[in-house]
Design an enzyme around this catalytic site. Structure first.
Site, short mmCIF file in Angstrom:
data_model
loop_
_atom_site.label_atom_id
_atom_site.label_comp_id
_atom_site.label_asym_id
_atom_site.label_seq_id
_atom_site.Cartn_x
_atom_site.Cartn_y
_atom_site.Cartn_z
N ARG A 51 1.91 -0.06 4.38
CA ARG A 51 0.68 0.72 4.20
C ARG A 51 -0.30 0.32 5.31
NH1 ARG A 51 -2.31 -3.16 4.63
NH2 ARG A 51 -4.06 -1.80 4.14
N GLY A 52 -1.44 1.04 5.32
CA GLY A 52 -2.40 0.82 6.39
C GLY A 52 -2.18 1.88 7.47
N ALA A 53 -3.28 2.46 7.95
CA ALA A 53 -3.19 3.65 8.80
C ALA A 53 -2.22 3.51 9.98
CB ALA A 53 -4.58 4.02 9.30
N GLN A 190 -5.88 -4.82 -1.85
CA GLN A 190 -5.46 -5.13 -0.47
C GLN A 190 -6.32 -6.24 0.13
OE1 GLN A 190 -5.93 -2.00 -1.64
NE2 GLN A 190 -4.58 -0.52 -0.66
N ASP A 231 -9.18 5.58 7.98
CA ASP A 231 -7.92 6.31 7.84
C ASP A 231 -7.97 7.65 8.54
OD1 ASP A 231 -6.10 4.68 5.86
OD2 ASP A 231 -8.17 4.42 5.29
O1 MRU Z 1 -3.92 2.83 0.94
P1 MRU Z 1 -3.74 1.97 2.14
O2 MRU Z 1 -3.64 0.51 1.84
O3 MRU Z 1 -2.68 2.44 3.09
O4 MRU Z 1 -5.14 2.16 2.82
C1 MRU Z 1 -5.34 2.32 4.13
C2 MRU Z 1 -6.10 1.19 4.58
O5 MRU Z 1 -5.46 0.26 4.99
C3 MRU Z 1 -7.53 1.12 4.45
O6 MRU Z 1 -8.19 2.23 4.06
C4 MRU Z 1 -8.09 0.51 5.70
O7 MRU Z 1 -9.39 0.10 5.50
C5 MRU Z 1 -8.06 1.48 6.85
S1 MRU Z 1 -7.53 0.78 8.26
C6 MRU Z 1 -5.84 0.74 8.11
#
Ligand code: MRU
Length: 352
Positions: A51-53, A190, A231
């Site tokens: 996960r994470g953008a 997270q 994101d």
């Molecule tokens: O739902 P996730 O854990 O994939 O969320 C995305 C993120 O990691 C966060 O929103 C983060 O702050 C953005 S930067 C990757």
């Protein structure tokens, strides 16, 4: 990033397989998983093993490359288009996923080898961008600062380095005495699980705070700077990020605390003219109703934490309006969250 003496990326491709750090097991177990097919890679994104953008962007690009390798000689285009649709349906909000899939798909139309090369290029670019975000963001961090961050925009959320945490790591390496308040980030925690684990690995002094403690700490003057990830960023500077970001931004504005968003240009979506056009993912209510963790005996357990019989609403992201954002730290420099600055960013108008 270094884990127990070994350098890792969050996700990488070797031959037809994609390898990645299984994030649902962290911080209790550090485990590398292998996705052998594009369908397995989709499953990993959907279930948030990764996960994470930036990390899901890279994984999605690799998945598209896997699909190119798997495509039959007959009906290749049909197979690639179907795979693209499947990969793009795994998670709707992070722009990086669509950015990566498009780049790799375009090469897959010519050859699988070009698709693989494009996917490696997307991943390498993500790591390089994160590193440069660290260099620009570090200039905002002064010795002695207390920094708050939300969710996990560290190296686990990207291929390496991270975005919101990249400046923090650099400042720490340069000997600046900093302290990080990591928002817990319910429901998937997270911040409590991943950001805290990353900071511990890197030796950065930190503590976890409940999500509802941020405004109070700001009111006490305990936060000097807030940095979050993103994101998807709309053309007018509105930012979609993990649920709970909006209320932190409102509190930061109230107490005069600089509120920065750190994100590479691959997170901007110029087709979204404003934040209200960004698709916001809603996830299963069980993520709110249940929590999982580890007992003192080391057993993994999932328990219900909400009143039986009640349902839960679980939006995964919110949108922070541009007016609440002090600046956006990109790999090309720090810009204002405005239409004009974003247009300049994409026309090469700011210095590297
Ligand atoms: O739902 P996730 O854990 O994939 O969320 C995305 C993120 O990691 C966060 O929103 C983060 O702050 C953005 S930067 C990757």
């Amino acid at each position: 990033m270094n884990v127990n003496g070994t350098d890792y990326r969050t996700v990488w491709m070797e031959g037809p397989s994609v390898f990645f750090i299984e994030q649902n097991l962290l911080p209790f177990q550090f485990n590398i998983q292998e996705a052998r097919t594009y369908s397995e890679s989709c499953h990993a994104i959907r279930t948030m093993m990764i996960r994470g953008a930036g990390a899901i962007g890279a994984m999605a690009g690799f998945a598209m490359a896997q699909a190119a390798l798997e495509a039959p000689e007959k009906d290749t285009l049909f197979f690639l288009q179907r795979a693209r649709t499947e990969i793009e349906s795994t998670r709707p909000t992070a722009r990086n996923l669509f950015y990566a899939v498009e780049k790799v798909f375009n090469q897959a139309l010519t050859s699988p080898l070009l698709a693989v090369a494009a996917s490696q290029q997307v991943a390498n670019q993500d790591a390089a961008d994160s590193r440069n975000i660290g260099r620009f963001g570090n200039e905002l961090i002064l010795d002695g600062m207390n920094i708050e961050t939300h969710c996990n925009a560290g190296w686990l959320a990207f291929v390496d380095y991270g975005t919101a945490l990249s400046p923090v790591y650099l400042a720490h390496q340069q000997g600046k005495k900093i302290f990080v308040y990591a928002d817990e980030t319910r429901p998937r925690s997270q911040g409590a699980r991943l950001t805290a684990w990353e900071l511990k690995q890197a030796g950065v002094p930190h503590t976890i705070i409940p999500d509802n403690a941020g405004a109070w700490l700001m009111s006490l003057g305990k936060i000097d700077l807030m940095i979050v990830g993103a994101d998807r960023i709309a053309a007018n500077g509105d930012v979609a990020n993990k649920i709970g970001t909006l209320e932190k931004a409102i509190a930061a504005k109230e107490f005069g605390i600089p509120f920065y968003v750190a994100a590479p240009t691959s997170t901007f979506d110029l087709d979204c003219h404003a934040g209200n056009t960004i698709p916001i993912e809603e996830r299963n209510e069980d993520e709110v109703l249940y929590q999982d963790g580890i007992t003192e005996e080391g057993l993994h357990k999932r328990i219900r934490v909400c009143s039986p019989g009640s349902s839960a609403f679980n939006p995964a992201f919110d949108v922070t309006p541009a007016r609440l954002i002090t600046g956006i730290i990109t790999e090309k420099g720090i810009i204002k969250a405005t239409n004009d600055s974003i247009r300049d960013l994409f026309s090469g108008g700011i210095a590297k």
